[in-house]
Design a protein around this motif. Structure first.
Motif, PDB file in Angstrom:
ATOM      1  N   GLU A   1      19.341  -5.833 -10.961  1.00 39.44           N
ATOM      2  CA  GLU A   1      19.812  -7.123 -10.459  1.00 39.44           C
ATOM      3  C   GLU A   1      18.641  -8.063 -10.171  1.00 39.44           C
ATOM      4  OE1 GLU A   1      22.342  -6.418  -7.138  1.00 39.44           O
ATOM      5  OE2 GLU A   1      23.630  -5.032  -8.224  1.00 39.44           O
ATOM      6  N   ILE A   2      17.877  -8.360 -11.223  1.00 30.92           N
ATOM      7  CA  ILE A   2      16.667  -9.175 -11.106  1.00 30.92           C
ATOM      8  C   ILE A   2      17.007 -10.645 -11.314  1.00 30.92           C
ATOM      9  CG2 ILE A   2      14.401  -9.619 -12.111  1.00 30.92           C
ATOM     10  CD1 ILE A   2      14.486  -6.656 -13.071  1.00 30.92           C
ATOM     11  N   ARG A   3      16.446 -11.499 -10.478  1.00 29.51           N
ATOM     12  CA  ARG A   3      16.550 -12.956 -10.647  1.00 29.51           C
ATOM     13  C   ARG A   3      15.176 -13.560 -10.421  1.00 29.51           C
ATOM     14  NH1 ARG A   3      20.323 -15.969  -6.997  1.00 29.51           N
ATOM     15  NH2 ARG A   3      20.345 -17.476  -8.709  1.00 29.51           N
TER      16      ARG A   3
ATOM     17  N   GLY B   1      10.299 -18.122  -7.267  1.00 27.01           N
ATOM     18  CA  GLY B   1      11.055 -17.166  -6.485  1.00 27.01           C
ATOM     19  C   GLY B   1      11.439 -15.961  -7.326  1.00 27.01           C
ATOM     20  N   PHE B   2      11.612 -14.822  -6.652  1.00 25.22           N
ATOM     21  CA  PHE B   2      11.955 -13.572  -7.337  1.00 25.22           C
ATOM     22  C   PHE B   2      12.794 -12.714  -6.398  1.00 25.22           C
ATOM     23  CE2 PHE B   2      11.146  -9.040  -7.952  1.00 25.22           C
ATOM     24  CZ  PHE B   2      11.431  -8.882  -9.291  1.00 25.22           C
ATOM     25  N   SER B   3      13.833 -12.098  -6.920  1.00 25.65           N
ATOM     26  CA  SER B   3      14.625 -11.168  -6.123  1.00 25.65           C
ATOM     27  C   SER B   3      15.120 -10.034  -7.009  1.00 25.65           C
ATOM     28  CB  SER B   3      15.824 -11.876  -5.475  1.00 25.65           C
ATOM     29  OG  SER B   3      16.766 -12.282  -6.455  1.00 25.65           O
ATOM     30  N   THR B   4      15.294  -8.878  -6.403  1.00 20.26           N
ATOM     31  CA  THR B   4      15.869  -7.740  -7.120  1.00 20.26           C
ATOM     32  C   THR B   4      16.675  -6.904  -6.138  1.00 20.26           C
ATOM     33  OG1 THR B   4      15.378  -5.825  -8.537  1.00 20.26           O
ATOM     34  CG2 THR B   4      13.823  -6.303  -6.783  1.00 20.26           C
ATOM     35  N   GLY B   5      17.755  -6.339  -6.620  1.00 25.34           N
ATOM     36  CA  GLY B   5      18.653  -5.599  -5.742  1.00 25.34           C
ATOM     37  C   GLY B   5      18.061  -4.288  -5.259  1.00 25.34           C
ATOM     38  N   THR B   6      17.656  -3.409  -6.184  1.00 25.98           N
ATOM     39  CA  THR B   6      17.067  -2.127  -5.808  1.00 25.98           C
ATOM     40  C   THR B   6      15.920  -1.803  -6.757  1.00 25.98           C
ATOM     41  OG1 THR B   6      18.599  -0.862  -7.198  1.00 25.98           O
ATOM     42  CG2 THR B   6      19.227  -1.217  -4.895  1.00 25.98           C
TER      43      THR B   6
ATOM     44  N   ASP C   1      16.936  -4.903  -1.965  1.00 26.70           N
ATOM     45  CA  ASP C   1      17.040  -6.341  -1.711  1.00 26.70           C
ATOM     46  C   ASP C   1      15.669  -6.970  -1.451  1.00 26.70           C
ATOM     47  OD1 ASP C   1      18.236  -8.814  -1.418  1.00 26.70           O
ATOM     48  OD2 ASP C   1      18.607  -8.547   0.727  1.00 26.70           O
ATOM     49  N   ILE C   2      14.768  -6.845  -2.438  1.00 26.07           N
ATOM     50  CA  ILE C   2      13.463  -7.521  -2.350  1.00 26.07           C
ATOM     51  C   ILE C   2      13.662  -9.007  -2.629  1.00 26.07           C
ATOM     52  CG2 ILE C   2      11.176  -7.764  -3.366  1.00 26.07           C
ATOM     53  CD1 ILE C   2      11.236  -4.838  -4.043  1.00 26.07           C
ATOM     54  N   GLN C   3      13.107  -9.852  -1.783  1.00 23.76           N
ATOM     55  CA  GLN C   3      13.129 -11.297  -2.000  1.00 23.76           C
ATOM     56  C   GLN C   3      11.740 -11.845  -1.698  1.00 23.76           C
ATOM     57  OE1 GLN C   3      16.315 -13.737  -0.666  1.00 23.76           O
ATOM     58  NE2 GLN C   3      17.825 -12.099  -0.702  1.00 23.76           N
TER      59      GLN C   3
END
Length: 298
Positions: free
Chosen positions: A66-68, A117-122, A139-141
């Protein structure tokens, strides 16, 4: 995050219509040599990216889900600070340098820092076999500012290593880094990476400051120096990546070497936890690394 945008030229080329291809003409070696050192391809960019899963497997397995990535607004903290979800105001330039190297440079169109910005679920790891994986982060943000980023493919004559190499430089900040403190994972709150004088320390008083002007690979395509970037509030990192054959410099097998010319930053985390156990605050002030080689053995 900006490194993920290096696929843009390929995407751009594949998207060209047959009519555009029909207008292209072949270029002789002599004609191509005449453009060396002149401005190359420039692309102005605005956008964001999402990916369901990134997986790397060798003897083990590394999986991010779940990468954004995009502008700071893809994170909760970045959106609250008023930033949008697109990585924008960005200009990507490709240039053939006079030494024959290829320089790829990210800078802003307006001259102001670009928010990212960067986020990933696990993020999890496994032993390569089917079955459950061990979660490391949840939930890294992270969001911050990018002043400039450069990626250069250098010929052997330029590297001094008797081989070609990839040179990298970035001036950036991480304004906010966090991950959830769920059971069995590493929790981070209030993480940051900024210039060494972020806390009011004078750069001129730092022990290794006299080495910083030696960075920058002859400056190449950039208009700023590491000291310019550090004084403007950004962390700075310069490193070169090149291959080592088995037996070379003591490498047991074929190896990738990372030569760190320099890194300077203040790094901190307001709260660090492991498995919901509070470990307190961590700060690294006036951190500098130089003339360091790291080897990665597959």
């Amino acid at each position: 995050m900006p490194s993920t945008m290096k696929i843009l030229p390929v995407t751009f080329a594949l998207g060209m219509s047959p009519a555009v291809y029909a207008e292209l003409e072949s270029i002789t070696d002599g004609e191509l040599s005449s453009v060396t050192g002149q401005s190359g391809l420039t692309i102005d960019y605005s956008g964001r990216m999402s990916m369901q899963e990134f997986r790397y497997e060798n003897d083990g397995k590394y999986v991010a889900e779940e990468i954004r990535s995009g502008g700071a607004g893809v994170t909760t903290a970045g959106a609250a600070a008023g930033y949008g979800e697109n990585f924008d105001d960005a200009r990507l330039t490709f240039d053939v340098a006079t030494d024959g190297g290829l320089d790829i440079l990210w800078q802003s169109q307006s001259g102001q820092p670009m928010d990212w910005g960067f986020s990933t679920g696990t993020v999890s790891v496994g032993d390569g076999e089917p079955g459950p994986r061990t979660r490391i982060y949840a939930d890294i943000q992270s969001w911050g500012l990018l002043r400039t980023s450069q990626y250069s493919v250098l010929p052997a004559a330029e590297t001094g290593l008797a081989r070609s190499a990839v040179y990298n430089y970035a001036a950036f900040t991480v304004e906010s880094l966090s991950s959830s403190d769920t059971p069995g994972t590493i929790g981070l709150q209030g993480g940051y990476i900024k210039s060494p004088d972020f806390m009011g320390n004078s750069l001129d008083d730092m022990n290794l400051t006299d080495q910083i002007p030696a960075w920058a690979g002859g400056q190449r395509a950039r208009s700023t120096t590491p000291m310019d970037d550090l004084r403007a509030g950004f962390a700075a990192a310069e490193y070169t990546v090149y291959p080592l054959s088995a037996g070379e410099q003591g490498a047991p097998t074929d190896t990738i070497a990372i030569g760190v010319s320099g890194f300077a930053a203040d790094i901190g985390v307001q709260n660090l936890s492991v498995g919901q156990g509070d470990l307190g605050r961590m700060t690294l002030d006036n951190l500098q690394v130089s003339d360091t080689i790291i080897t990665l053995t597959p």
